[in-house]
Design a protein around this motif. Structure first.
Motif, PDB file in Angstrom:
ATOM      1  N   VAL A   1      -7.001   2.762   1.591  1.00 43.32           N
ATOM      2  CA  VAL A   1      -6.430   1.886   0.565  1.00 43.32           C
ATOM      3  C   VAL A   1      -6.788   0.437   0.890  1.00 43.32           C
ATOM      4  CG1 VAL A   1      -4.331   1.220  -0.647  1.00 43.32           C
ATOM      5  CG2 VAL A   1      -4.531   3.512   0.342  1.00 43.32           C
ATOM      6  N   THR A   2      -7.204  -0.293  -0.129  1.00 39.96           N
ATOM      7  CA  THR A   2      -7.562  -1.701   0.043  1.00 39.96           C
ATOM      8  C   THR A   2      -6.598  -2.578  -0.745  1.00 39.96           C
ATOM      9  OG1 THR A   2      -9.906  -1.184   0.337  1.00 39.96           O
ATOM     10  CG2 THR A   2      -9.369  -3.438  -0.273  1.00 39.96           C
TER      11      THR A   2
ATOM     12  N   MET B   1       0.833  -1.214   0.000  1.00 41.20           N
ATOM     13  CA  MET B   1       0.000   0.000   0.000  1.00 41.20           C
ATOM     14  C   MET B   1       0.863   1.259   0.000  1.00 41.20           C
ATOM     15  SD  MET B   1      -2.838  -0.899   2.897  1.00 41.20           S
ATOM     16  CE  MET B   1      -3.904  -2.334   2.831  1.00 41.20           C
ATOM     17  N   ALA B   2       1.837   1.292   0.914  1.00 43.01           N
ATOM     18  CA  ALA B   2       2.678   2.487   1.054  1.00 43.01           C
ATOM     19  C   ALA B   2       3.509   2.726  -0.202  1.00 43.01           C
ATOM     20  CB  ALA B   2       3.578   2.345   2.281  1.00 43.01           C
TER      21      ALA B   2
ATOM     22  N   MET C   1      -8.347  -9.772   2.702  1.00 43.56           N
ATOM     23  CA  MET C   1      -8.430  -8.394   2.244  1.00 43.56           C
ATOM     24  C   MET C   1      -8.202  -7.465   3.432  1.00 43.56           C
ATOM     25  SD  MET C   1     -11.532  -6.627   0.086  1.00 43.56           S
ATOM     26  CE  MET C   1     -12.767  -7.197   1.261  1.00 43.56           C
ATOM     27  N   ILE C   2      -7.471  -6.399   3.198  1.00 41.96           N
ATOM     28  CA  ILE C   2      -7.173  -5.414   4.244  1.00 41.96           C
ATOM     29  C   ILE C   2      -7.424  -4.022   3.695  1.00 41.96           C
ATOM     30  CG2 ILE C   2      -5.401  -4.451   5.754  1.00 41.96           C
ATOM     31  CD1 ILE C   2      -3.982  -7.127   5.677  1.00 41.96           C
ATOM     32  N   SER C   3      -8.140  -3.206   4.461  1.00 41.44           N
ATOM     33  CA  SER C   3      -8.309  -1.786   4.131  1.00 41.44           C
ATOM     34  C   SER C   3      -7.660  -0.970   5.242  1.00 41.44           C
ATOM     35  CB  SER C   3      -9.791  -1.425   4.016  1.00 41.44           C
ATOM     36  OG  SER C   3     -10.373  -2.048   2.889  1.00 41.44           O
ATOM     37  N   SER C   4      -6.794  -0.054   4.858  1.00 40.23           N
ATOM     38  CA  SER C   4      -6.046   0.733   5.837  1.00 40.23           C
ATOM     39  C   SER C   4      -6.053   2.209   5.462  1.00 40.23           C
ATOM     40  CB  SER C   4      -4.599   0.236   5.934  1.00 40.23           C
ATOM     41  OG  SER C   4      -4.553  -1.133   6.254  1.00 40.23           O
ATOM     42  N   VAL C   5      -5.977   3.044   6.486  1.00 40.30           N
ATOM     43  CA  VAL C   5      -5.849   4.480   6.271  1.00 40.30           C
ATOM     44  C   VAL C   5      -4.365   4.786   6.067  1.00 40.30           C
ATOM     45  CG1 VAL C   5      -6.195   6.772   7.246  1.00 40.30           C
ATOM     46  CG2 VAL C   5      -7.875   4.959   7.684  1.00 40.30           C
ATOM     47  N   VAL C   6      -4.057   5.401   4.932  1.00 41.07           N
ATOM     48  CA  VAL C   6      -2.669   5.699   4.580  1.00 41.07           C
ATOM     49  C   VAL C   6      -2.517   7.205   4.404  1.00 41.07           C
ATOM     50  CG1 VAL C   6      -0.809   5.290   2.918  1.00 41.07           C
ATOM     51  CG2 VAL C   6      -2.467   3.474   3.412  1.00 41.07           C
TER      52      VAL C   6
ATOM     53  N   VAL D   1       1.247   4.050   6.689  1.00 44.00           N
ATOM     54  CA  VAL D   1      -0.008   3.419   7.099  1.00 44.00           C
ATOM     55  C   VAL D   1      -0.316   3.841   8.532  1.00 44.00           C
ATOM     56  CG1 VAL D   1      -1.227   1.244   7.491  1.00 44.00           C
ATOM     57  CG2 VAL D   1       0.359   1.456   5.571  1.00 44.00           C
ATOM     58  N   VAL D   2      -1.472   4.482   8.712  1.00 44.42           N
ATOM     59  CA  VAL D   2      -1.835   5.029  10.014  1.00 44.42           C
ATOM     60  C   VAL D   2      -2.546   3.990  10.876  1.00 44.42           C
ATOM     61  CG1 VAL D   2      -3.156   6.820  11.208  1.00 44.42           C
ATOM     62  CG2 VAL D   2      -1.999   7.338   9.043  1.00 44.42           C
TER      63      VAL D   2
END
Length: 221
Positions: free
Chosen positions: A191-192, A86-87, A164-169, A147-148
């Motif tokens: 971001v997923t 993601m990052a 599946m992972i959704s993260s606040v970036v 990634v926060v």
């Protein structure tokens, strides 16, 4: 006055009674002393063997997790790998030079995605007047992403879409013109990423709360 014979019988009787009492006392003393000796070890501190057995069973600090504890939906190592993808992708979108060309700039970033059509459209350099201004000022941009927190971690067994992972970036882009820094912009993105085969790929992202870019019907909740 008592006769000598009666006095003798009284003395003998007294000696017999004293003998019986003495024997009884010895029996009681022996019995209770034996019980005390047999019970003494149970009140002492644990032996070294017992202490070592406890350490062997519970781990070095005796804090082994309880048996039957639930396993995580996605192992921590996999979560960390998803975060890295993601990052890298989000930072890459904000990293470019005025000399870059889409043909060479986009493919490495698309390799981090599921290659949905919407993601292909978003994985591109600025265009139109914005890119014209960039060329004129010899602009550049450097992106950094962190990634926060995780918003969702799932393993869809019903539809078979997998982990599946959704993260606040948080993404920060530092702009420069002619080699001199001109400003910094920061935004938070949701971001997923999905596990595909042996690796993680970005399947969608949105500017926190504004709709998902690149999310197919398969990845939507």
């Amino acid at each position: 006055m008592d006769s000598p014979a009666e006095n003798k019988r009284t003395a003998v009787l007294a000696l017999v009674v004293m003998g019986v009492l003495l024997v009884g006392a010895l029996v009681v003393f022996t019995v209770f002393n034996g019980e005390d000796d047999s019970e003494a070890p149970t009140g002492t501190a644990p032996t070294a063997s017992a202490a070592n057995d406890g350490k062997a069973q519970n781990g070095e600090d005796g804090a082994r997790p309880a048996a039957g504890a639930p396993r995580p939906i996605v192992p921590p190592a996999e979560v960390a790998e998803a975060h890295r993808v993601m990052a890298d992708y989000m930072a890459g979108l904000s990293t470019y030079e005025h000399t870059d060309k889409d043909a060479s700039w986009a493919p490495p970033l698309l390799a981090l995605t599921t290659r949905d059509e919407a993601l292909k459209q978003e994985t591109a350099l600025p265009s139109g007047k914005e890119w014209g201004a960039c060329l004129a000022t010899r602009c550049s941009s450097e992106g950094r992403a962190t990634v926060v927190r995780d918003a969702m971690i799932a393993d869809d067994l019903t539809r078979g879409s997998g982990q599946m992972i959704s993260s606040v970036v948080n993404v920060t882009a530092t702009r420069s013109e002619g080699g001199e820094e001109t400003g910094t912009e920061s935004n938070s993105w949701l971001v997923t990423a999905q596990k595909r085969g042996s690796g993680w790929q970005v399947s969608g992202f949105d500017l926190f709360g504004l709709g998902n870019v690149g999310a197919s019907d398969e990845t939507e909740g």
